[in-house]
Design a protein around this motif. Structure first.
Motif, mmCIF file in Angstrom:
data_model
loop_
_atom_site.group_PDB
_atom_site.id
_atom_site.type_symbol
_atom_site.label_atom_id
_atom_site.label_comp_id
_atom_site.label_asym_id
_atom_site.label_seq_id
_atom_site.Cartn_x
_atom_site.Cartn_y
_atom_site.Cartn_z
ATOM 1 N N TYR A 601 8.525 61.065 -15.454
ATOM 2 C CA TYR A 601 9.877 60.539 -15.282
ATOM 3 C C TYR A 601 10.246 59.690 -16.495
ATOM 4 O O TYR A 601 9.427 58.920 -17.007
ATOM 5 C CB TYR A 601 9.974 59.689 -14.015
ATOM 6 C CG TYR A 601 9.784 60.480 -12.745
ATOM 7 C CD1 TYR A 601 10.877 61.056 -12.089
ATOM 8 C CD2 TYR A 601 8.516 60.654 -12.190
ATOM 9 C CE1 TYR A 601 10.699 61.798 -10.920
ATOM 10 C CE2 TYR A 601 8.328 61.383 -11.032
ATOM 11 C CZ TYR A 601 9.428 61.948 -10.401
ATOM 12 O OH TYR A 601 9.260 62.683 -9.256
ATOM 13 N N ASP A 624 14.556 45.537 -12.860
ATOM 14 C CA ASP A 624 15.379 46.669 -12.415
ATOM 15 C C ASP A 624 14.569 47.964 -12.417
ATOM 16 O O ASP A 624 14.559 48.724 -11.438
ATOM 17 C CB ASP A 624 16.595 46.788 -13.334
ATOM 18 C CG ASP A 624 17.492 47.958 -12.993
ATOM 19 O OD1 ASP A 624 17.413 48.469 -11.856
ATOM 20 O OD2 ASP A 624 18.288 48.382 -13.864
ATOM 21 N N ASP A 627 12.049 48.307 -9.624
ATOM 22 C CA ASP A 627 12.677 48.742 -8.367
ATOM 23 C C ASP A 627 12.852 50.261 -8.348
ATOM 24 O O ASP A 627 12.584 50.921 -7.336
ATOM 25 C CB ASP A 627 14.040 48.068 -8.188
ATOM 26 C CG ASP A 627 13.933 46.571 -7.946
ATOM 27 O OD1 ASP A 627 12.837 46.116 -7.540
ATOM 28 O OD2 ASP A 627 14.943 45.868 -8.167
ATOM 29 N N GLN A 628 13.316 50.819 -9.474
ATOM 30 C CA GLN A 628 13.544 52.267 -9.543
ATOM 31 C C GLN A 628 12.235 53.047 -9.449
ATOM 32 O O GLN A 628 12.147 54.072 -8.756
ATOM 33 C CB GLN A 628 14.264 52.620 -10.856
ATOM 34 C CG GLN A 628 15.573 51.895 -11.092
ATOM 35 C CD GLN A 628 16.567 52.144 -9.971
ATOM 36 O OE1 GLN A 628 16.699 53.264 -9.484
ATOM 37 N NE2 GLN A 628 17.236 51.087 -9.545
ATOM 38 N N ARG A 630 9.405 52.149 -8.035
ATOM 39 C CA ARG A 630 8.766 52.068 -6.717
ATOM 40 C C ARG A 630 9.474 52.917 -5.673
ATOM 41 O O ARG A 630 8.917 53.212 -4.621
ATOM 42 C CB ARG A 630 8.669 50.606 -6.274
ATOM 43 C CG ARG A 630 7.742 49.801 -7.179
ATOM 44 C CD ARG A 630 7.498 48.402 -6.677
ATOM 45 N NE ARG A 630 6.620 48.382 -5.519
ATOM 46 C CZ ARG A 630 6.220 47.261 -4.905
ATOM 47 N NH1 ARG A 630 6.646 46.082 -5.359
ATOM 48 N NH2 ARG A 630 5.433 47.310 -3.873
ATOM 49 N N LYS A 631 10.717 53.346 -5.959
ATOM 50 C CA LYS A 631 11.361 54.309 -5.062
ATOM 51 C C LYS A 631 10.679 55.673 -5.156
ATOM 52 O O LYS A 631 10.672 56.451 -4.210
ATOM 53 C CB LYS A 631 12.841 54.449 -5.426
ATOM 54 C CG LYS A 631 13.685 53.227 -5.119
ATOM 55 C CD LYS A 631 15.125 53.441 -5.586
ATOM 56 C CE LYS A 631 15.968 52.196 -5.347
ATOM 57 N NZ LYS A 631 17.358 52.378 -5.862
ATOM 58 N N ILE A 632 10.103 55.951 -6.322
ATOM 59 C CA ILE A 632 9.413 57.222 -6.534
ATOM 60 C C ILE A 632 7.943 57.100 -6.179
ATOM 61 O O ILE A 632 7.368 57.972 -5.526
ATOM 62 C CB ILE A 632 9.575 57.660 -8.004
ATOM 63 C CG1 ILE A 632 11.056 57.891 -8.311
ATOM 64 C CG2 ILE A 632 8.751 58.911 -8.298
ATOM 65 C CD1 ILE A 632 11.359 58.014 -9.784
ATOM 66 N N GLN A 633 7.310 56.006 -6.619
ATOM 67 C CA GLN A 633 5.896 55.751 -6.360
ATOM 68 C C GLN A 633 5.782 54.350 -5.771
ATOM 69 O O GLN A 633 5.732 53.363 -6.508
ATOM 70 C CB GLN A 633 5.078 55.866 -7.654
ATOM 71 C CG GLN A 633 3.575 55.668 -7.441
ATOM 72 C CD GLN A 633 2.804 55.580 -8.753
ATOM 73 O OE1 GLN A 633 3.339 55.889 -9.817
ATOM 74 N NE2 GLN A 633 1.549 55.146 -8.663
ATOM 75 N N PRO A 634 5.747 54.234 -4.443
ATOM 76 C CA PRO A 634 5.785 52.904 -3.811
ATOM 77 C C PRO A 634 4.623 51.995 -4.175
ATOM 78 O O PRO A 634 4.768 50.776 -4.178
ATOM 79 C CB PRO A 634 5.781 53.238 -2.308
ATOM 80 C CG PRO A 634 6.287 54.641 -2.226
ATOM 81 C CD PRO A 634 5.788 55.320 -3.459
#
Length: 856
Positions: A601, A624, A627-628, A630-634
């Motif tokens: 990514y 920022d 945050d982005q 961790r939406k893909i890989q928590p």
């Protein structure tokens, strides 16, 4: 059929037919054919896809006494009509006709028809030197002679793959060798066979023997030699076989038998064979071997006298497999099929037109042609047939067609044209005409217009003096609109051997063919993790078309904050942080080096895709982006990489994730250093003009003092076909503002300490004015610093030459960080001529006094 009625005769997908079932089905169809007037030697055309029905149909025609005439659905209608007319075909078997003929037929008993070994079994059409294809008439005796040869009794042909087009002579081997020896015909799916489908079919159905053309064999050897691991015998030929390809397959598949098989359609497909048990070091060729059972081979001079061992002569073939001749062409038959002065009385031999020599060990070696006939991907082509159509085209005075191999292993047809007075031959129009009259494989990849054809002193065409062509159109064209379109353009160019491909360039117009298409499909799968079927490529042969078919991404999304470069893969993702300009498209080149198990990514700057306030610090960006991500890989561990300003942001991001209780297993930085610890000769914050000059990648002195406009920069990028081609003036203006803002933030940025290791790549060219190096990072890294020097400039760290140095090291460290030591096959060798430095943590007693004193 009587010996093993319950053995499996045919496997086609989920369909299995025993010999008893195949016998009954073919008997019913044979009876229907006899009722329709099929008698001994009645020609019956077959236009069916690969299937169990195809096997049934060919067997039924044989039982009815007829001779099958195989057609290829890819042939243009004009060629199909010509074959039907010349062969005087009584019936064409299609799927609908097959259903109609057998509807209501219940009698499955054998048909009683006259049967003689001299009867025609099939008529197969090949290219003709006079501009007219010729039908080779093959008898039952010829087919039985091939199928019952002792060569097939070594146990490798119990389950034979049927994948060749029925109109290609190798289908004779694929059908009759297993059926006449109690084996199984494994029918490949009807779609074009790529490497994935081939591997699946071989593994699923336990194929033990198959034929691959020399080109396809070479592709398998180069791309996936282990694909043949379960096969006992693979035969190859139809063109010169690569010794290197044979060596790779033998090394990857212990126990496999590789056989070079040679023979023309006129000798019932195969006449000589050479099992390759070992290859001499630096072998230039693979012998074509010795005659198969019931066949004879002569190497003769122009007076039909045998030539001594080691000398070149013309190859003649005699024996059981020599065909009857050419259907309806008595003169041509008499020219090529002549009396055999060395065989039994009344026997004949076939003049192949091939040159050969006997080696000391009693094997034959191929030595070229006496004429200009060529083999292309296993298919025989007479250039004269193509030349005749071109010469009859409006605006063309003369035409010559040759096969060129400007890249090893990539043979292509090229047409050379001399225009008629006032004529202007157009490649597209000529290619269209040829496609209406010839199969696709006979359409040249390039058309070259010359004032005159070069001639030798004897007035013959000087083929060596013909210039190399430019395949397909060059110059302007639409550039990629997304990073993945950029990567597809690169993969197209790689497969085609071109420097650049635009998104609307047609793969086949640029010289692509089925083997290159298979190689491209393999590279797309490896690089992007996307399945590209060959059928899809034939239906959408441009980058733009494939992007739509693959539903890869929308150009409107190419400037989003999170850009999936490769969203497939079950491994840990790699996140790549944008450089100063905010766009991360350049990271797409990493996909060539990172195993397909890793999704990749790209993180891009705020404000690119839509109006947004620019961030006030790298720490704000890091929060920022965390945050982005961790939406893909928590959860961690995370893999991070950044180039230039992106390296500083990636470091801040690793610290941010650590503050949130997450671990970063890999922090890789491409040529980035804390600005406050680097001495610059000039202020590091660029002006608007500095940025525009950098976008254009030109020497500032070339531009003088004049101002640059956004419109001018956009126009130059489009004209060059830059990776940034397609950006609007407004988008370029936003990039300039982002770059200036990031430069200011870098000046004020003081990194926190990251408690892990750092993988650092340093550019070595044009480094005047600063002393940035591994030691610059020492105060901000709690672990080990591994530093590699890359021979490139800072602004070219993500170009192909730089990534060739960076990629293997990065792939190896990814494997170590994730515990995957087998998945990243590209990372096996990380040795490079560049200098590598390790800086342990200062508390390590082995830490050197100077950062460059200890080298790997």
């Amino acid at each position: 059929m009587r010996a093993t009625p319950d053995a499996v005769a045919v496997v086609a997908g989920a369909t299995e037919l025993t010999y008893r079932q195949l016998d009954q089905r073919s008997n019913r169809l044979a009876r229907a054919l006899v009722r329709r007037g099929v008698r001994p030697e009645t020609p019956v055309a077959v236009l069916l896809d690969r299937s169990a029905d195809l096997v049934t149909a060919l067997l039924a025609i044989t039982k009815a006494g007829g001779a099958y005439v195989p057609l290829d659905s890819r042939f243009p209608q004009s060629r199909i009509d010509l074959i039907l007319q010349e062969a005087r075909v009584a019936l064409v078997l299609t799927g609908d006709v097959l259903t109609a003929l057998t509807e209501g037929e219940t009698d499955a008993s054998a048909v009683e028809v006259p049967n003689d070994q001299r009867q025609l079994a099939y008529v197969m059409y090949t290219s003709g030197s006079t501009g007219r294809p010729k039908g080779v008439a093959v008898t039952h005796r010829d087919v039985v002679g091939l199928a019952c040869s002792p060569e097939w009794r070594r146990g490798g042909h119990e389950r034979v793959l049927m994948h060749s087009p029925t109109a290609f002579d190798l289908s004779t081997y694929e059908l009759w060798v297993p059926l006449l020896n109690g084996g199984t015909v494994v029918v490949a799916p009807p779609e074009r066979l790529d490497l994935d489908l081939l591997q699946h079919t071989l593994g699923t159905h336990g194929v033990t023997g198959l034929w691959l053309t020399a080109g396809l064999f070479r592709l398998v050897a180069e791309e996936r030699p282990g694909l043949l691991a379960g096969v006992r015998e693979v035969w190859t030929g139809g063109d010169v076989v690569s010794p290197a390809a044979v060596a790779r397959v033998l090394a990857a598949c212990p126990g496999i038998e590789v056989v070079n098989g040679y023979g023309p359609t006129e000798a019932t497909t195969l006449a000589t064979s050479h099992p390759v048990h070992d290859l001499p070091e630096n072998a230039a060729t693979v012998p074509i071997g010795a005659p198969m059972a019931n066949m004879r081979a002569y190497v003769l001079d122009d007076r039909l006298r045998p030539v001594p061992t080691g000398l070149v002569g013309e190859l003649y073939l005699a024996g059981t497999g020599v065909a009857r001749g050419y259907l309806g062409r008595a003169g041509l038959t008499a020219e090529r099929f002549t009396a055999d002065p060395y065989g039994p009385p009344g026997s004949r031999m076939y003049r192949t037109g091939d040159l050969a020599r006997w080696a000391a060990g009693g094997t034959l070696e191929f030595a070229g042609r006496t004429d200009h006939q060529v083999k292309l991907r296993g298919l025989r082509i007479e250039p004269g047939e193509i030349e005749a159509i071109l010469a009859a085209s409006p605006g063309v005075a003369q035409a010559a067609v040759v096969a060129r191999e400007d890249r090893p292993g990539d043979k292509r047809l090229v047409a050379y044209l001399v225009p008629a007075p006032g004529g202007a031959p157009e490649a597209a129009r000529l290619a269209g005409r040829l496609r209406r009259e010839l199969p696709d494989y006979m359409v040249p990849s390039a058309f070259v217009v010359l004032d005159a054809l070069p001639l030798t002193a004897n007035g013959k065409l000087d083929r060596a003096a013909l210039p190399a062509p430019e395949y397909g159109a060059t110059g302007a064209g639409r550039g990629p609109r997304t990073p993945r379109e950029q990567l597809l353009c690169d993969l197209f160019a790689e497969a085609l051997g071109r420097e650049q491909v635009h998104i609307d360039d047609n793969f086949f117009d640029l010289g692509g063919h089925s083997l290159l298409a298979a190689r491209l499909a393999s590279r797309v799968r490896e690089t992007l993790g996307l399945e590209l079927g060959l059928r899809m490529l034939f239906e959408a042969p441009t980058v733009a078309g494939l992007s739509e078919r693959l539903v890869m991404d929308d150009p409107a999304d190419a400037l989003d904050v999170v850009l999936p470069l490769r969203s497939t893969g079950t491994g840990t993702p790699l996140f790549c942080v944008h450089p100063g300009g905010g766009i991360s498209w350049s990271y797409s080149g990493l996909l060539n080096h990172i195993g397909p198990q890793h999704p990749v990514y790209a993180i891009q700057a705020r404000g690119l895709g839509r109006p947004e306030p620019l961030p006030a610090s790298f720490e704000e960006m890091a929060a920022d982006y965390a945050d982005q991500i961790r939406k893909i890989q928590p959860q961690g561990p995370y893999l991070l990489l950044g180039w230039s300003a992106g390296g500083l942001i990636a470091h801040a991001l690793a610290c941010e994730l650590r503050a949130r209780g997450e671990r970063t297993a890999l922090l890789a930085v491409l040529d980035a250093y804390p600005v406050k610890d680097v001495r610059f000769e000039e202020a590091p914050v660029p002006t608007e003009r500095d940025v525009l000059v950098g976008v254009l990648d030109v020497d500032p002195d070339e531009l003088g003092d004049r101002d640059l406009t956004y419109a001018e920069v956009a126009e130059v990028l489009n004209r060059r076909g830059s990776a940034l081609q397609g950006l609007t003036e407004q988008q370029i203006e936003v990039i300039v503002h982002i770059m200036i803002n990031n430069a200011k933030l870098a000046v004020d940025f003081v990194p926190a300490e990251f408690d892990g290791d750092l993988l650092l790549f340093n550019s070595t060219l044009d480094r005047e004015g600063n002393d940035a190096g591994p030691a610059t990072w020492r105060p901000y890294i709690g672990g080990r610093i591994e530093s590699h020097e890359i021979t490139t400039r800072h602004n070219r760290m993500t170009e192909a030459g730089s990534l060739a140095q960076i990629g293997p090291v990065l792939a190896a460290r990814l494997a170590e960080a994730t515990g995957d030591t087998t998945g990243d096959t590209q990372s096996a060798d990380v040795s490079r001529p560049s200098r590598t430095t390790h800086l342990p943590h200062p508390s390590d007693p082995s830490s050197p006094t100077r950062p460059t004193d200890q080298e790997d």
